[in-house]
Design a protein around this motif. Structure first.
Motif: not given
Length: 283
Positions: A102-114
């Protein structure tokens, strides 16, 4: 986190139809040439060939790690007592996974990597509750499961978990993709025959392979590998290299025997004897 710690690593070799590239420095993963990058690692076009090339690239990294270890050390023969030790490792490998993904998902989303964010969310969902499967398996073996996992923290698992945490808790957690791929890819080599060989060691009526079945080819590992490879195939060549490096580093941890050696059955029995349950409490 998929923990293939439950299988003997000498039987977990990944077979690739390409010969592993010999390197002078085994700490380096083969990086694709300009030809490979153009033909199989484009982020703009994903077809059957590019997916196949992507999987070969990741598998090659695992093979290189296998060759780099070159250890003559072998795990002790599997016994009922040692199976409890392995299940304790399964618990520790699983108990943080959903939160970390879940933490990784937030970091990916923050960098625009949907796409990567969606992949991480899916992994968090898939892994939810797997630590409880391991606890149920331990209890079925006749032990206080919570007490067992407090008493037994296999060092190889601790090293893997530490690596997993580090791969997630960075600005770009793309290394966790390679971590997952390696764990799930090795899991595809666990089949019904191996599971039955484990069950043959256990007392009649014991249900202590639930965690193992989920993390095997009998479960969903083959499907998970296919899904991950498709996601990776859409990424850039530079991202492929970083993921392959994580595959290599994860596999090294998997294949390297513990420096302190393996705990003996006698030592395990001394730890587990006080943690036995009444038979009526087994599930």
């Amino acid at each position: 986190m998929r923990n293939d710690f439950l299988i003997d690593t000498e039987s977990a070799c990944v077979v690739s139809d390409e010969v592993a590239v010999n390197t002078a420095n085994c700490t380096r993963v083969h990086q694709p040439s300009s030809v490979e990058s153009g033909a199989g690692f484009t982020a703009k076009k994903v077809d059957t060939d590019s997916i196949a090339q992507t999987q070969k690239h990741l598998d090659r990294a695992i093979v290189l790690a296998w060759k780099a270890v070159k250890s003559n050390s072998r795990p002790p023969a599997l016994t009922r007592t040692r199976w409890v030790w392995r299940l304790a490792g399964a618990y520790h490998s699983s108990c943080h996974t959903s939160r970390l993904m879940e933490e990784a998902a937030q970091r990916f989303a923050a960098s625009g990597r949907k796409n990567l964010a969606q992949w991480a969310v899916q992994k968090a969902r898939e892994e939810a509750g797997h630590d409880r499967l391991a606890l149920r398996d331990i209890q079925s073996m006749g032990y206080d499961a919570e007490a067992v996992v407090q008493a037994l923290v296999p060092s190889p698992i601790k090293a893997l978990v530490d690596y997993f945490i580090q791969s997630v808790q960075t600005t770009d957690p793309i290394g966790c993709v390679g971590f997952f791929y390696t764990a799930e890819r090795l899991g595809t080599f666990i089949g019904e025959e191996y599971i039955q060989s484990v069950e043959a060691l256990l007392p009649l009526g014991t249900h202590a392979t639930r965690w193992l079945r989920v993390h095997s080819s009998v479960g969903a590992e083959v499907k998970h590998i296919e899904e991950t490879v498709k996601v990776v195939a859409e990424l850039t060549p530079e991202e492929h290299i970083r993921i392959a490096q994580a595959c290599y580093e994860t596999a090294l941890l998997r294949f390297t025997p513990p420096k302190e050696g393996y705990i003996s059955d006698e030592e395990l029995q001394n730890v587990l004897k006080p943690l036995e349950l009444n038979t009526c409490l087994r599930v």
